[in-house]
Design an enzyme around this catalytic site. Structure first.
Site, PDB file in Angstrom:
ATOM      1  N   GLU A 100       0.961  -1.087  -0.137  1.00 35.09           N
ATOM      2  CA  GLU A 100      -0.118   0.232  -0.059  1.00 35.09           C
ATOM      3  C   GLU A 100       0.832   1.122  -0.085  1.00 35.09           C
ATOM      4  O   GLU A 100       1.896   1.207   0.603  1.00 35.09           O
ATOM      5  CB  GLU A 100      -0.916   0.009   1.138  1.00 35.09           C
ATOM      6  CG  GLU A 100      -1.968  -1.238   0.973  1.00 35.09           C
ATOM      7  CD  GLU A 100      -2.878  -1.148   2.242  1.00 35.09           C
ATOM      8  OE1 GLU A 100      -4.215  -1.788   1.983  1.00 35.09           O
ATOM      9  OE2 GLU A 100      -2.663  -0.479   3.327  1.00 35.09           O
ATOM     10  N   CYS A 113       3.872   8.578   1.090  1.00 32.89           N
ATOM     11  CA  CYS A 113       4.232   7.468   2.114  1.00 32.89           C
ATOM     12  C   CYS A 113       4.454   6.259   1.305  1.00 32.89           C
ATOM     13  O   CYS A 113       3.554   5.762   0.636  1.00 32.89           O
ATOM     14  CB  CYS A 113       3.199   7.383   3.171  1.00 32.89           C
ATOM     15  SG  CYS A 113       3.845   6.134   4.567  1.00 32.89           S
ATOM     16  N   CYS A 120       6.041  -6.892   7.296  1.00 30.33           N
ATOM     17  CA  CYS A 120       7.222  -6.244   8.210  1.00 30.33           C
ATOM     18  C   CYS A 120       7.785  -7.331   9.123  1.00 30.33           C
ATOM     19  O   CYS A 120       6.803  -8.122   9.773  1.00 30.33           O
ATOM     20  CB  CYS A 120       6.660  -5.002   8.930  1.00 30.33           C
ATOM     21  SG  CYS A 120       8.361  -4.131   9.973  1.00 30.33           S
ATOM     22  N   CYS A 124       6.253  -4.823  15.778  1.00 29.18           N
ATOM     23  CA  CYS A 124       5.945  -3.854  16.831  1.00 29.18           C
ATOM     24  C   CYS A 124       4.389  -4.075  17.114  1.00 29.18           C
ATOM     25  O   CYS A 124       3.591  -4.206  16.581  1.00 29.18           O
ATOM     26  CB  CYS A 124       6.227  -2.354  16.184  1.00 29.18           C
ATOM     27  SG  CYS A 124       7.847  -1.992  15.917  1.00 29.18           S
ATOM     28  N   CYS A 127       1.299  -2.061  15.822  1.00 36.36           N
ATOM     29  CA  CYS A 127       1.363  -1.664  14.607  1.00 36.36           C
ATOM     30  C   CYS A 127       0.487  -2.940  13.542  1.00 36.36           C
ATOM     31  O   CYS A 127       0.848  -3.924  13.823  1.00 36.36           O
ATOM     32  CB  CYS A 127       2.667  -1.451  13.892  1.00 36.36           C
ATOM     33  SG  CYS A 127       2.752  -1.246  11.920  1.00 36.36           S
ATOM     34  N   CYS A 345      -0.966   6.133  10.171  1.00 42.72           N
ATOM     35  CA  CYS A 345       0.171   5.481  10.705  1.00 42.72           C
ATOM     36  C   CYS A 345      -0.264   4.291  11.441  1.00 42.72           C
ATOM     37  O   CYS A 345      -1.052   4.238  12.238  1.00 42.72           O
ATOM     38  CB  CYS A 345       0.760   6.525  11.497  1.00 42.72           C
ATOM     39  SG  CYS A 345       2.157   5.704  12.285  1.00 42.72           S
TER      40      CYS A 345
END
Length: 368
Positions: A100, A113, A120, A124, A127, A345
């Site tokens: 994305e 962005c 990932c 975290c 997230c 975010c």
């Protein structure tokens, strides 16, 4: 370096090359190095994807390029538009994975962005992207192709120009170092996008050795995902902290700024209700950053299904900001942009074909 094997297997994607790589490509074709600059301008400044339109190349060269190479960005699968003007594209890659990319228009600037990995590995806990696992690194073409494609989609004209790029999308950019740096060089190249180092920001969770390498390769603006001021809490929120604890991270931040004292590192701090948002946390953050040229970006937590975290209240966030400002720290509260389309975010998810590789990749990250 010969490109003959790639020619035999299929067409070479010229979006994969920064200027040096494209010069080597043309050298293998017995062409002059200046052809690289010409083609870069056609591709990136004019957004062309067809060689026949590159009028300052000879017709035989255009024909040859069409036979052995191509200009191929990711494919748009879905576009969503937020009520605040933010646009998000779901892009499909050649292997079926999806990433994305988010376009954020503002009054005086437009920001893109960009993602750097499929998923990932860093896991975290706050997230949504981390929940998707990790599949692979993106190529240079897949990274810079997001910018190439977005600029075409938003249109021409000064008001539509993308003047800022943040590598804050899916993935940890410094775990895909070579491809990310190659893409950044294109963003900075005057024959491509011509952005200044201050207009390209790389966000990292703190891969310390790669931060030192980035400083030598292309010292663009740096944002550090901090989110906690003590190792015990940061170990939970940002697990790579177990490998590179806060003291090592802060030392790397200071080294990164050695060359130019006027610059500051942006420290990103997600606001989690009852976790890291008290006055004591603010005072600890003041102490941690007192010797580092810093800006603080307070990020209201964006919830996602299955999370136990809640966003701090607006009053708590404003109080936190006031304490930092009173201590002399430049502190901003990030505006919520695109959260109605899950473009804010920590909300980018895409589609990861194989989640099982996350553990393996995290082990690699911890050994970096």
């Amino acid at each position: 370096m010969s490109f003959a094997p790639a020619f035999a297997e299929g067409k070479v994607n010229l979006l994969d090359f920064d200027r040096q790589g494209l010069q080597r490509f043309f050298a293998d074709l017995d062409e002059k190095p200046f052809r690289a600059g010409q083609v870069l301008q056609w591709m990136h400044q004019r957004g062309l994807g067809a060689f026949e339109e590159m009028s300052n190349l000879s017709k035989p060269l255009r024909t040859r390029l069409g036979l052995i190479s191509e200009i191929r960005p990711p494919e748009v699968v879905l576009e969503q538009a937020s009520t605040d003007g933010t646009r998000k594209w779901l892009l499909q890659l050649d292997d079926g994975n999806r990433i994305e990319t988010v376009f954020i228009p503002e009054e005086n600037r437009n920001t893109l962005c960009v993602s750097s990995q499929v998923g990932c590995a860093l896991n975290c806990s706050f997230c949504s992207t981390a929940r998707q696992g990790f599949n692979r690194n993106l190529t240079t073409a897949e990274i810079v192709g997001q910018l190439w494609l977005a600029q075409r989609l938003v249109g021409e004209g000064e008001n539509n120009r993308i003047g800022n790029v943040v590598l804050m999308g899916m993935g940890e950019p410094l775990l895909n170092f070579d491809h990310v740096v190659s893409a950044i060089r294109l963003m900075l190249d005057d024959f491509a996008y011509g952005l200044s180092k201050r207009r390209v920001t790389l966000s990292t969770s703190g891969v310390v050795p790669a931060m030192d390498r980035l400083r030598e390769a292309c010292d663009v603006s740096l944002a550090v995902s901090l989110h906690a001021t003590d190792d015990a809490l940061r170990d939970v929120l940002v697990p790579i902290n177990r490998k590179y604890p806060i003291a090592e991270l802060m030392a790397a931040c200071k080294r990164y700024l050695d060359r130019e004292g006027r610059r500051k590192i942006t420290f990103e701090y997600v606001m989690l209700d009852g976790v890291n948002d008290t006055s004591a946390h603010a005072r600890a953050l003041q102490r941690l950053l007192r010797d580092v040229p810093a800006k603080v970006n307070l990020i209201p937590f964006n919830p996602f299904p299955g999370t136990s975290y809640r966003c701090s209240t607006p009053d708590a966030i404003e109080h936190f900001q006031t304490l930092l400002i009173n201590a002399g720290l430049i502190t901003m509260i990030r505006k919520r942009r695109g959260d109605d389309i899950n473009a804010a975010c920590g909300q980018l998810v895409g589609k990861v074909a194989d989640r099982s590789r996350r553990t393996m990749r995290l082990q690699v990250a911890e050994s970096a």
